[in-house]
Design a protein around this motif. Structure first.
Motif: not given
Length: 528
Positions: A4, A23, A29, A31, A205-207
């Motif tokens: 990321f 984010s 990206t 996380c 929109r994010m992990e």
């Protein structure tokens, strides 16, 4: 994907804000890694269930034996799971005093004066009172007045007024001094955590990785490039970061992760067999916390105070069904409903004592159940002089760190707390509270220093505001610079209450969220 742009370790108050903001816009990206779970349950969301939040949502740390507390081991609850301590706290919304932030700036932390941070606080906030020069509206963090406080809490505010202490309807406004009801981080009758404010809207929109314990930061050629996490039954996973690693695990967790990674006081790390990546004595040093004494009184009133009795149980059962249906009623309580800020000496630049009034009897952080009804009040030293440490107990990330706040080792803190307790008992003697005929559960000759000090050392403990273990500063010895970048390694940031060079004069949740917001600002600018 295990790579990321940005990794945020810790989904607490600051980490939620940092990850959520970073984010936005889709440029990076992101996380978010959290050791605990989602905290998406009724116990967390129902404000009045706060005393029953246990286990998975609470790290339940303990201190090492405290010399200043007669050798007792203190209790240190810290939030675990998304929202962090904002998922288990009393939801009190306090920012600290203007002087605190101006003092940070005077210490060399450029960009952290009150005028610098006030716009960030306002941007965070969706205050039910609306926007004004001190408050914001439309932000992610819901802040509101209490609508169903206990009559006993109102009596405490009246009692303070009867002692000629000023009323204050907004502790975050023009003045902090005075007494009143606290505003709370709630929305629609439910607890509004930092995760509900910043993470839930950003899920697409994010992990988000929960149940993942961060074991170490990866450092290659002087740059933080990722983290190693453990999931489930020892399954390890490496997550890489192209742009930045943000450590946001709190005043205990952040120095622990840094030290596990070989970043910290070299001699301590070497004794544990950890290879030293970067020698930094300040990692885990400068621990500051609000030492707190609780007075508890028993009354015969069963309507104006919470309590353990047949009628009290029936009342709470009715409140449960009301809250389930309408999200209204006394289960919206934050327990620390009323309070105030008081200067124990004329020379104090800002209030140095804070009170939290609880319309229930409180013993040992609520862990000891008490029969009957009554009230309690916390008195805490807002700017303690005592300094402690956080050190590793083991190179195993699963082992809790050694937490030593060094409570009351500086006699100035005892002198301040002694004055604060005496003023609290003076308020108790005012007509609005004394009318309840409260019986002190721990009677003492309040005017005898030796007797009062003995009682304080036998009962005092934290009010849950540890900071300072990754302090910010302009000097090379500081852990992070005023833009929260680690001093000595690239690509590494710390974002939580651990960066505070001095403890703020009040609760630390709102300032931690502000710190998370600012971290996102700094990283966005650095990665452009």
């Amino acid at each position: 994907m295990d790579e990321f742009d940005i990794i945020v370790v810790g989904g607490g108050s600051a980490g939620s804000a940092a990850a959520g903001r970073l984010s936005e816009g889709g440029r990076y990206t992101v996380c978010l890694i959290e050791a605990g779970g989602t905290n998406n349950n009724m116990l967390v969301k129902t404000p009045g269930f706060m005393p029953f939040i246990r286990g998975a949502s609470n790290w339940k740390y303990e201190t090492v034996p405290q010399k200043g507390l007669n050798g007792r081991t203190g209790y240190q609850p810290r939030g675990r799971g998304l929202g962090g301590s904002s998922a288990i706290n009393a939801m009190v919304y306090i920012r600290g005093h203007k002087w605190d932030y101006d003092n940070w700036a005077e210490l060399g932390c450029d960009g952290w004066s009150y005028d610098d941070v006030l716009p960030v606080f306002k941007r965070c906030e969706d205050n039910a009172r609306g926007a004004n020069p001190f408050h914001g509206a439309g932000g992610p963090l819901s802040v509101m007045d209490q609508h169903w406080p206990q009559a006993g809490s109102l009596a405490f505010v009246e009692a303070a007024a009867e002692m000629q202490l000023p009323r204050n309807s907004d502790f975050n406004g023009a003045s902090q001094d005075g007494f009143g009801l606290y505003q709370v981080t709630q929305k629609g009758g439910e607890r509004w955590t930092a995760a509900r404010a910043y993470v839930e809207p950003a899920r697409d929109r994010m992990e988000i990785i929960t149940g993942a314990l961060t074991e170490k930061i990866l450092v290659e050629n002087g740059r933080a490039t990722g983290v190693v996490i453990a999931q489930g039954w020892g399954r390890k996973r490496t997550v890489r970061a192209r742009g930045a690693v943000v450590i946001s695990a709190g005043a205990f967790g952040s120095p622990q992760i840094l030290q596990l990674s070989g970043i910290g006081p070299a001699a301590h790390l070497q004794r544990l067999g950890i290879d030293v990546v970067h020698d930094k004595a300040a990692v885990g040093a400068d621990l500051q916390d609000h030492i707190d004494y609780v007075s508890s009184f028993e009354t015969t009133s069963k309507e104006d105070f919470f309590g353990d009795s047949l009628s009290g149980t029936v009342r709470m059962a009715k409140a449960f069904f009301e809250h389930r249906r309408k999200r209204t009623g006394i289960l919206t309580t934050c327990f620390a409903e009323a309070g105030g800020f008081w200067r124990s000496t004329p020379e104090a630049p800002a209030p140095d004592i804070q009170y939290h009034f609880v319309p229930a009897m409180l013993e040992d952080h609520g862990r000891t159940k008490v029969k009957g009804h009554g009230y309690s009040c916390h008195a805490c030293v807002l700017r303690p002089e005592s300094r402690g440490t956080v050190r590793l107990a083991s190179p195993d990330a699963r082992k809790a760190p050694l937490i030593d706040p060094a409570f009351l080792t500086d006699e100035r803190d005892m002198a301040t707390l002694r004055r604060g307790v005496r003023e609290m008992h003076r308020i108790f003697s005012a007509p609005s509270l004394s009318a309840y005929g409260g019986k002190d559960r721990h009677p003492v000759n309040i005017n005898n220093d030796a007797e009062l000090d003995t009682l304080i050392r036998s009962r005092a403990d934290t009010v849950y505001h540890p900071v300072g273990t990754c302090r910010m500063g302009p000097d090379a010895d500081a852990v992070v610079d005023p833009r929260l970048k680690y001093r000595g390694l690239d690509g590494l940031y710390v974002a939580d209450a651990s960066i505070m060079p001095r403890l703020v004069s009040g609760n630390t949740n709102a300032p931690s969220i502000m710190i998370g917001e600012r971290t996102a600002e700094f990283i966005r600018a650095d990665l452009q």
